[in-house]
Design a protein around this motif. Sequence first.
Motif, short mmCIF file in Angstrom:
data_model
loop_
_atom_site.label_atom_id
_atom_site.label_comp_id
_atom_site.label_asym_id
_atom_site.label_seq_id
_atom_site.Cartn_x
_atom_site.Cartn_y
_atom_site.Cartn_z
N SER A 122 0.81 -1.22 0.00
CA SER A 122 0.00 0.00 0.00
C SER A 122 0.85 1.27 0.00
N ASP A 123 2.14 1.12 0.16
CA ASP A 123 3.03 2.28 0.14
C ASP A 123 3.27 2.73 -1.30
N THR A 124 3.22 4.03 -1.54
CA THR A 124 3.47 4.54 -2.89
C THR A 124 4.97 4.61 -3.15
N ARG A 125 5.32 4.36 -4.37
CA ARG A 125 6.72 4.43 -4.78
C ARG A 125 6.99 5.78 -5.43
N GLU A 127 7.81 6.42 -8.33
CA GLU A 127 7.25 6.47 -9.68
C GLU A 127 5.74 6.70 -9.65
N GLY A 128 5.13 6.61 -8.48
CA GLY A 128 3.70 6.81 -8.37
C GLY A 128 2.90 5.52 -8.44
N ASP A 129 3.56 4.39 -8.53
CA ASP A 129 2.87 3.10 -8.61
C ASP A 129 2.45 2.64 -7.22
N PHE A 130 1.28 2.06 -7.16
CA PHE A 130 0.84 1.42 -5.92
C PHE A 130 -0.19 0.36 -6.28
N GLY A 133 -5.67 0.92 -4.46
CA GLY A 133 -6.25 2.22 -4.75
C GLY A 133 -7.14 2.65 -3.60
#
Length: 170
Positions: A122-125, A127-130, A133
């Motif tokens: 659940s942590d965002t990277r 690059e914005g990927d998770f 949602g």
Amino acid sequence: MSGPKKRTRAGTGGNKPNAGASASAASAAAPRGGKGAPAAPSTGLAAPLSPARAAAYVGLFLLGAVVAAAGGLVQAAWFPGGLLLALAAAGGLFYGGATALGRTGGVLAPGAGWLVTVILLSDTRPEGDFLFGAGLGTYVFLVGGIVLAVICATGSQLRANGAQTARLGK
């Protein structure tokens, strides 16, 4: 030629302690409140960790991580049914671990693997990927999995302490 033989009680060996000594030790440790009150069964918390049980804990931890990752994908893909399937898998793993090991650790190991995986996913990277949602299904999956782990851990503690089911009001 040989000296007098030491007599032992029937059913006990020469070097083994007799059953009377262990029974008197158990009655000395029994609570004074009731006559013939049964002693609470041991929870095994002080038992040494065997290699087989350690391997079971590691396996349950890894299985908890797999169930969390699969549940994270399934709950979003098929919303109502996938969410129920993911929660059923998590609950089945927690209950199965408690039943298989007969200890609270049987719930805590897969619960820890599930929780660590869910937090990492659940942590965002940068690059914005998770994976998770923001939505109702995601929050129900996150909170529901934790609630299921707590329920299974509480139930396994009650079984380990020898709690009996009772009907109130009758």
